[in-house]
Design a protein around this motif. Sequence first.
Motif, short mmCIF file in Angstrom:
data_model
loop_
_atom_site.label_atom_id
_atom_site.label_comp_id
_atom_site.label_asym_id
_atom_site.label_seq_id
_atom_site.Cartn_x
_atom_site.Cartn_y
_atom_site.Cartn_z
N LEU A 1 -33.41 -1.66 -69.65
CA LEU A 1 -32.29 -1.91 -70.64
C LEU A 1 -32.27 -1.06 -71.96
O LEU A 1 -31.45 -0.57 -72.40
N ALA A 2 -33.68 -1.08 -72.51
CA ALA A 2 -33.79 -0.34 -73.74
C ALA A 2 -33.32 1.15 -73.49
O ALA A 2 -32.74 1.84 -74.44
N SER A 3 -34.14 1.75 -72.44
CA SER A 3 -33.74 3.31 -72.23
C SER A 3 -32.14 3.41 -71.93
O SER A 3 -31.81 4.41 -72.42
N SER A 4 -31.72 2.61 -71.36
CA SER A 4 -30.27 2.71 -71.11
C SER A 4 -29.28 2.62 -72.25
O SER A 4 -28.19 3.43 -72.78
N ALA A 5 -29.72 1.63 -73.27
CA ALA A 5 -29.16 1.48 -74.76
C ALA A 5 -29.32 2.91 -75.60
O ALA A 5 -28.45 3.45 -76.31
N LEU A 6 -30.60 3.40 -75.35
CA LEU A 6 -30.82 4.74 -76.32
C LEU A 6 -30.45 5.88 -75.43
O LEU A 6 -30.94 7.01 -76.09
N GLY A 7 -29.87 5.73 -74.37
CA GLY A 7 -29.54 7.29 -73.78
C GLY A 7 -30.63 7.74 -73.30
O GLY A 7 -30.54 9.20 -73.09
N VAL A 8 -31.53 7.09 -72.86
CA VAL A 8 -32.72 7.66 -71.99
C VAL A 8 -32.85 7.18 -70.70
O VAL A 8 -32.72 6.09 -70.33
N ALA A 9 -33.30 8.02 -69.62
CA ALA A 9 -33.56 7.49 -68.43
C ALA A 9 -34.91 7.97 -67.83
O ALA A 9 -35.51 9.11 -68.54
N ASP A 10 -35.52 7.24 -67.19
CA ASP A 10 -36.93 7.67 -66.60
C ASP A 10 -36.78 8.63 -65.31
O ASP A 10 -35.76 8.23 -64.48
N ALA A 11 -37.58 9.58 -65.27
CA ALA A 11 -37.53 10.52 -64.00
C ALA A 11 -38.85 11.00 -63.66
O ALA A 11 -39.83 10.92 -64.29
N THR A 12 -39.05 10.96 -62.16
CA THR A 12 -40.22 11.53 -61.61
C THR A 12 -39.88 12.74 -61.16
O THR A 12 -38.81 12.87 -60.30
N VAL A 13 -40.54 13.68 -61.45
CA VAL A 13 -40.17 15.21 -61.03
C VAL A 13 -41.64 15.57 -60.14
O VAL A 13 -42.75 15.46 -60.67
N TYR A 14 -41.46 15.75 -58.70
CA TYR A 14 -42.43 16.07 -58.07
C TYR A 14 -42.43 17.60 -57.74
O TYR A 14 -41.45 18.21 -57.68
N SER A 15 -43.66 18.32 -58.02
CA SER A 15 -43.72 19.70 -58.09
C SER A 15 -44.80 20.14 -57.39
O SER A 15 -46.10 19.24 -57.11
N THR A 16 -45.49 21.32 -57.03
CA THR A 16 -46.49 21.81 -56.56
C THR A 16 -47.63 21.92 -57.57
O THR A 16 -48.66 22.04 -57.06
N ARG A 17 -47.08 22.10 -59.11
CA ARG A 17 -48.02 22.11 -59.98
C ARG A 17 -47.65 21.51 -61.17
O ARG A 17 -46.45 20.93 -61.30
N ALA A 18 -48.55 21.37 -62.02
CA ALA A 18 -48.22 20.65 -63.48
C ALA A 18 -46.92 21.33 -64.32
O ALA A 18 -47.30 22.61 -64.09
N LEU A 19 -45.97 20.66 -64.65
CA LEU A 19 -45.02 21.32 -65.20
C LEU A 19 -45.34 21.82 -67.01
O LEU A 19 -46.02 20.83 -67.35
N THR A 20 -45.02 22.71 -67.28
CA THR A 20 -45.09 22.94 -68.32
C THR A 20 -44.05 22.31 -69.46
O THR A 20 -43.29 21.73 -69.01
N ASP A 21 -44.44 22.01 -70.87
CA ASP A 21 -43.34 21.60 -71.84
C ASP A 21 -41.84 22.19 -71.77
O ASP A 21 -41.01 21.55 -71.79
N ALA A 22 -41.91 23.39 -71.55
CA ALA A 22 -40.64 24.14 -71.57
C ALA A 22 -39.85 23.85 -70.17
O ALA A 22 -38.71 23.56 -70.34
N GLU A 23 -40.66 23.76 -69.20
CA GLU A 23 -39.94 23.25 -67.96
C GLU A 23 -39.46 21.82 -67.78
O GLU A 23 -38.56 21.44 -67.51
N ARG A 24 -40.18 21.15 -68.51
CA ARG A 24 -40.01 19.43 -68.71
C ARG A 24 -38.53 19.53 -69.45
O ARG A 24 -37.80 18.59 -69.09
N ALA A 25 -38.77 20.21 -70.83
CA ALA A 25 -37.51 20.13 -71.46
C ALA A 25 -35.96 20.43 -70.89
O ALA A 25 -34.98 20.08 -70.63
N GLU A 26 -36.18 21.72 -70.01
CA GLU A 26 -35.38 22.45 -69.19
C GLU A 26 -34.79 21.25 -68.05
O GLU A 26 -33.50 21.30 -67.86
N ILE A 27 -35.75 20.69 -67.33
CA ILE A 27 -35.21 19.80 -66.57
C ILE A 27 -34.58 18.43 -66.99
O ILE A 27 -33.49 18.11 -66.69
#
Length: 178
Positions: A99-125
Motif C-alpha cells: 500500500l505504501a509503495s503504491s501511494a509513493l509511486g514505487v513498485a517492487d520488482a525482482t530481476v533475474y539475471s545471469t550475474r549481479a546487476l550494476t547500479d547503472a543497470e538497476r537504474a536503467e531497468i
Amino acid sequence: MSQTTVAKRYAQALFQLAQEKQVLAEVGADLKELVTVLESNTELLDLLGAPKISADRKKAIVAEIFSNAHPAVVKTLQLLIDKKRVNEAVIVAKEFQTLASSALGVADATVYSTRALTDAERAEISVAFGKLVGTEQLNITNEIDPSLLGGVRVQIGNYIYDSTVASKLEGLKRTLVG
C-alpha cells in the motif's frame, strides 16, 4: 474469512493512520525491520503465539523488544496479540509495504539475471520498466539464475517481462518444431 483478507484490513487501517500522521516512511521502515526479526527469529513468533503466556505479558514483551519502533507499529502488534492473530504480523507488514509503495509511486520488482546487476543497470531497468507499469521508481531485488544464458526476466507484481536468451530459444524451438 481468510488470513490474507484479515491481514489486508489491518494493513489498510495502519496505512491510513500512518498517512494521516504523515509517517509512512518511518512506519514502513519499522515494519520492514519487524519482518526481518520475525522471519529470522521463529522462536519469537512461537512465543507470541503461545497460549500459556498471558496477552499482557506478550504485549509487554513486544513493547520492550520494539521500544525504538513507531508507536503505531507497536500498538498494531499488540492488537494482533489481543485478537489472537499475531501469526499474521508478517502478512500485515507486507500488505502495508504494498500500500505504501503504491501511494509513493514505487513498485517492487525482482530481476533475474545471469550475474549481479550494476547500479547503472538497476537504474536503467527501474526507469524503463517503471514506465511500463506506471510507477516512478522500482525497488529492485536481483536474483542470479545461470540457467537464463543471457538477458533478464523482470517480475513486477503479477507481470513478467521475459527477454532472456533461454525464452527466445524456446520460442524459436516452438516455431521450428511446431
